[in-house]
Enzyme design. Sequence first.
Site, PDB file in Angstrom:
ATOM      1  CG  ASN A  88     -27.844 -33.163  44.785  1.00  0.00           C
ATOM      2  OD1 ASN A  88     -28.045 -32.269  43.967  1.00  0.00           O
ATOM      3  ND2 ASN A  88     -27.818 -34.449  44.457  1.00  0.00           N
ATOM      4  CD1 TRP A  89     -31.190 -27.678  47.296  1.00  0.00           C
ATOM      5  CD2 TRP A  89     -31.609 -25.970  45.903  1.00  0.00           C
ATOM      6  NE1 TRP A  89     -31.289 -26.544  48.058  1.00  0.00           N
ATOM      7  CE2 TRP A  89     -31.545 -25.476  47.222  1.00  0.00           C
ATOM      8  CE3 TRP A  89     -31.850 -25.076  44.860  1.00  0.00           C
ATOM      9  CZ2 TRP A  89     -31.723 -24.119  47.517  1.00  0.00           C
ATOM     10  CZ3 TRP A  89     -32.022 -23.723  45.168  1.00  0.00           C
ATOM     11  CH2 TRP A  89     -31.967 -23.257  46.476  1.00  0.00           C
ATOM     12  CE  LYS A  90     -31.547 -36.235  44.739  1.00  0.00           C
ATOM     13  NZ  LYS A  90     -31.562 -37.664  44.563  1.00  0.00           N
ATOM     14  CG  HIS A 109     -25.704 -37.722  42.168  1.00  0.00           C
ATOM     15  ND1 HIS A 109     -26.756 -38.536  41.818  1.00  0.00           N
ATOM     16  CD2 HIS A 109     -25.939 -37.305  43.435  1.00  0.00           C
ATOM     17  CE1 HIS A 109     -27.602 -38.593  42.836  1.00  0.00           C
ATOM     18  NE2 HIS A 109     -27.127 -37.853  43.832  1.00  0.00           N
ATOM     19  CD  GLU A 134     -30.424 -38.717  41.305  1.00  0.00           C
ATOM     20  OE1 GLU A 134     -30.292 -37.493  41.108  1.00  0.00           O
ATOM     21  OE2 GLU A 134     -30.936 -39.178  42.345  1.00  0.00           O
ATOM     22  CD  GLU A 187     -24.973 -39.371  47.352  1.00  0.00           C
ATOM     23  OE1 GLU A 187     -25.586 -38.706  48.194  1.00  0.00           O
ATOM     24  OE2 GLU A 187     -25.176 -39.266  46.130  1.00  0.00           O
ATOM     25  N   GLY A 234     -32.998 -41.532  47.743  1.00  0.00           N
ATOM     26  CA  GLY A 234     -34.402 -41.258  47.443  1.00  0.00           C
ATOM     27  C   GLY A 234     -35.356 -42.360  47.878  1.00  0.00           C
ATOM     28  CB  SER A 275     -32.803 -42.079  52.648  1.00  0.00           C
ATOM     29  OG  SER A 275     -33.387 -42.320  51.377  1.00  0.00           O
ATOM     30  N   GLY A 309     -30.109 -35.049  49.722  1.00  0.00           N
ATOM     31  CA  GLY A 309     -30.933 -34.706  48.569  1.00  0.00           C
ATOM     32  C   GLY A 309     -32.276 -34.139  49.000  1.00  0.00           C
ATOM     33  N   GLY A 310     -33.297 -34.991  49.016  1.00  0.00           N
ATOM     34  CA  GLY A 310     -34.670 -34.550  49.267  1.00  0.00           C
ATOM     35  C   GLY A 310     -34.829 -33.627  50.468  1.00  0.00           C
TER      36      GLY A 310
HETATM   37  C1  PEP Z   1     -28.556 -37.412  46.713  1.00  0.00           C
HETATM   38  O1  PEP Z   1     -29.227 -37.104  45.743  1.00  0.00           O
HETATM   39  O2  PEP Z   1     -27.333 -37.235  46.698  1.00  0.00           O
HETATM   40  C2  PEP Z   1     -29.236 -37.983  47.875  1.00  0.00           C
HETATM   41  C3  PEP Z   1     -28.512 -38.448  48.852  1.00  0.00           C
HETATM   42  O3  PEP Z   1     -30.604 -37.984  47.845  1.00  0.00           O
HETATM   43  P1  PEP Z   1     -31.594 -38.345  49.068  1.00  0.00           P
HETATM   44  O4  PEP Z   1     -31.057 -37.652  50.304  1.00  0.00           O
HETATM   45  O5  PEP Z   1     -32.911 -37.787  48.650  1.00  0.00           O
HETATM   46  O6  PEP Z   1     -31.581 -39.813  49.222  1.00  0.00           O
END
Ligand code: PEP
Length: 273
Positions: free
Chosen positions: A17-19, A104, A106, A176, A182, A220, A241-242
């Site tokens: 997930n590039w956000k 999500h 966010e 999640e 994050g 994470s 994500g990241g």
């Molecule tokens: C996400 O945005 O779905 C996510 C899991 O982010 P991260 O891996 O950065 O915690």
Amino acid sequence: MSKMPESKVGSKLVIGNWKMHGGLRGNEALLQALTHGTKAMSPGLRIGLCVPFPYLAQAQQLLGDSRIEWGAQDLSSHDEGAYTGEVSASMVADFGARYAIVGHSERREYHREGAILVAEKAERALEAGLTPIVCVGETKEEREFAFTERVLSAQLDAVLDRLSVEQAASIVLAYEPVWAIGSGSSASCEDVRDVHHFLRQHLAQKGPAVARIPVLYGGSVKPDNAAGLFSVPEVDGGLVGGASLDAEQFLAICEAAAGTIGMVAAHHDHTGC
Ligand code: PEP
């Protein structure tokens, strides 16, 4: 405790997930590195990347011949019409996309998306031939007050109540925990195991086929914890994500997922979980 259908041991799914990150030039280098780096990985591993809407065309162009599928990070709950700024499921599908993330945290937090809206989005995705990746998760406060199961049930039930059994059997679910996203530290393997077991039981109430959908963990996931998390029973892969913005890290996570394919409970010891 009721006997649960086992999650599939023959495959794993890793979704990036590039956000709201990226740029045409940097994306090109990243997509090429991922295309190349995933070529020889286990065929049981499925990989997807959910990119910002403007980059769907680039993903289609550069991933078309690769094993990596692509998708969006959201979509409209409407089919079409006077909804300025919205992007419909069929528009996303026009670019050859396979996936759309819905719900999500966010989006739930910053855009006040509620459970019903998320369910409508999942339904629109399925109608357009996309696989919705439905995200559920509790906040830190909800966990501290022991509301985790209640919150997850409410989020999941809104989606399951709206979908037919056949539709529900075609979604991907992602657990999640909001507090892990994050943050740099994932949920513990024990917490993930307990929640995934709970979710799987909950899914089973809708029917055996629904109990077998992929349930991913997200929050994470990094190269150093991926093997442990992916070896937890009933974890079918990850939403990343990241670490999906860095080719080396994302490839290492994919490798870790591939390494856990076919793993059974007794083999967990060397993964750290
Ligand atoms: C996400 O945005 O779905 C996510 C899991 O982010 P991260 O891996 O950065 O915690």
